[in-house]
Design an enzyme around this catalytic site. Structure first.
Site, PDB file in Angstrom:
ATOM      1  N   GLY A  96       0.785  -1.227   0.000  1.00  0.00           N
ATOM      2  CA  GLY A  96       0.000   0.000   0.000  1.00  0.00           C
ATOM      3  C   GLY A  96       0.818   1.278   0.000  1.00  0.00           C
ATOM      4  N   SER A 100       3.423   0.293  -7.043  1.00  0.00           N
ATOM      5  CA  SER A 100       2.859   0.055  -8.375  1.00  0.00           C
ATOM      6  C   SER A 100       2.508   1.371  -9.061  1.00  0.00           C
ATOM      7  CB  SER A 100       1.619  -0.842  -8.282  1.00  0.00           C
ATOM      8  OG  SER A 100       1.973  -2.134  -7.825  1.00  0.00           O
TER       9      SER A 100
END
Length: 308
Positions: A96, A100
């Site tokens: 988190g 990405s």
């Protein structure tokens, strides 16, 4: 080692979970220095990096955009690859933390990987030397629970048991059966990336609704062929660009992981520890020139594949 390795840290905005908990930002940045404040004692500790990116508040004048991150990190990767070196770029952090987003991006906010591909093909199209030709090939894989899956060919029957990692005495470790596709333009490579991204293994945890449960390695092989017009001899200069979106390190208590998620988290943390040990050994080797230092590449599939 410091000349060959650059380290950057990036702070993302609060997510919905943190906003609901009225979280307070305890990180501050000034130029290359990142400072962490203990909310209980107000004690501060500062750390110096090659780059410190403040991406917490988009309205802040010092906000680090995707373009800024790519210009600092992605361009350097391409420059070295253009010279014929093998290069790797890792995104590391807990689940988190925005890895990405930095590597792949979302929507119009393209990350390092698509921006690197765009810049690569721009340079090829604008190359003025008619004696040099280029070949670009790409592959995309993920390492899930120490098993390799081909993301360009997700229906490959071998994905279920994992593709075999083998060793070539000349070229080093490779994945047997992994699709290595020739790409001629940006549009095609973006299409492949979109298909590969959709095939990635993700799952919901308490810390991230779309947590990556595997390490993703997007590899570009750039071959530059130079022809000597006098002798008509050709010379190939081959470089490999590994862009790695690592699965997030995590604590089971924070993520609420149980069952398969707990097993995935254990495999992720184990391989990340192996990566840290390899980097540490390489740093020791650079400082102890002339002395042999054992580098534990074989401790994980990730480090073994990226040995070269």
């Amino acid at each position: 080692m410091s000349d060959n390795v650059k380290v950057a840290v990036r702070v993302r905005p609060f997510n919905n979970r943190e906003k609901e908990k009225n979280s307070v930002c305890i990180i501050s940045m000034h130029e290359k220095t990142t400072t962490i404040r203990n909310p209980e004692s107000n004690e501060e500790k500062s750390f110096a990096f090659d780059y410190s990116y403040w991406s917490h508040n988009p309205s802040d004048p010092n906000f680090a955009t995707q373009a800024i991150v790519f210009n600092d990190l992605g361009i350097g990767v391409l420059e070295n690859a253009w010279k014929g070196y093998n290069v790797s770029l890792f995104a590391y952090g807990q689940t988190g933390s925005g890895k990405s987003y930095s590597m792949v991006g979302y929507g119009v906010d393209k990350g390092i990987i698509p921006c690197a591909c765009q810049e690569l093909f721009r340079r090829i199209s604008e190359n003025p030397d008619s004696t040099v030709t280029f070949k670009v090939e790409a592959s995309m894989m993920e390492i899930y629970n120490e098993k390799v899956r081909d993301l360009f060919n997700p229906t490959n029957k071998s994905n279920e048991s994992g593709l075999k990692v083998r060793d070539n005495s000349k070229t080093g470790p490779y994945v047997d059966g992994l699709a290595l596709l020739p790409v001629k333009d940006l549009a095609y490579i973006e299409q492949l990336m979109d298909e590969g991204t959709r095939a990635r293994t993700v799952a919901s945890t308490q810390m991230n609704a779309t947590s990556s449960r595997a390490h993703t390695i997007f590899t570009i092989i750039l071959t530059q062929t130079t022809t000597n017009m006098t002798t008509m001899k050709v010379m190939d200069k081959v470089s490999k660009i590994n862009l790695v979106d690592l699965a997030g390190s995590e604590r089971a208590a924070s993520t609420g992981a149980t069952g398969d998620r707990l097993k995935e988290g254990a495999a992720i943390n184990k391989s990340l520890s192996a990566l840290g040990n390899v980097i540490s050994a390489l740093a020791d080797a650079s400082e102890k020139k002339g002395k042999q230092v054992f580098v534990p590449y074989r401790d994980s599939i990730l480090t073994w594949l990226l040995k070269e």
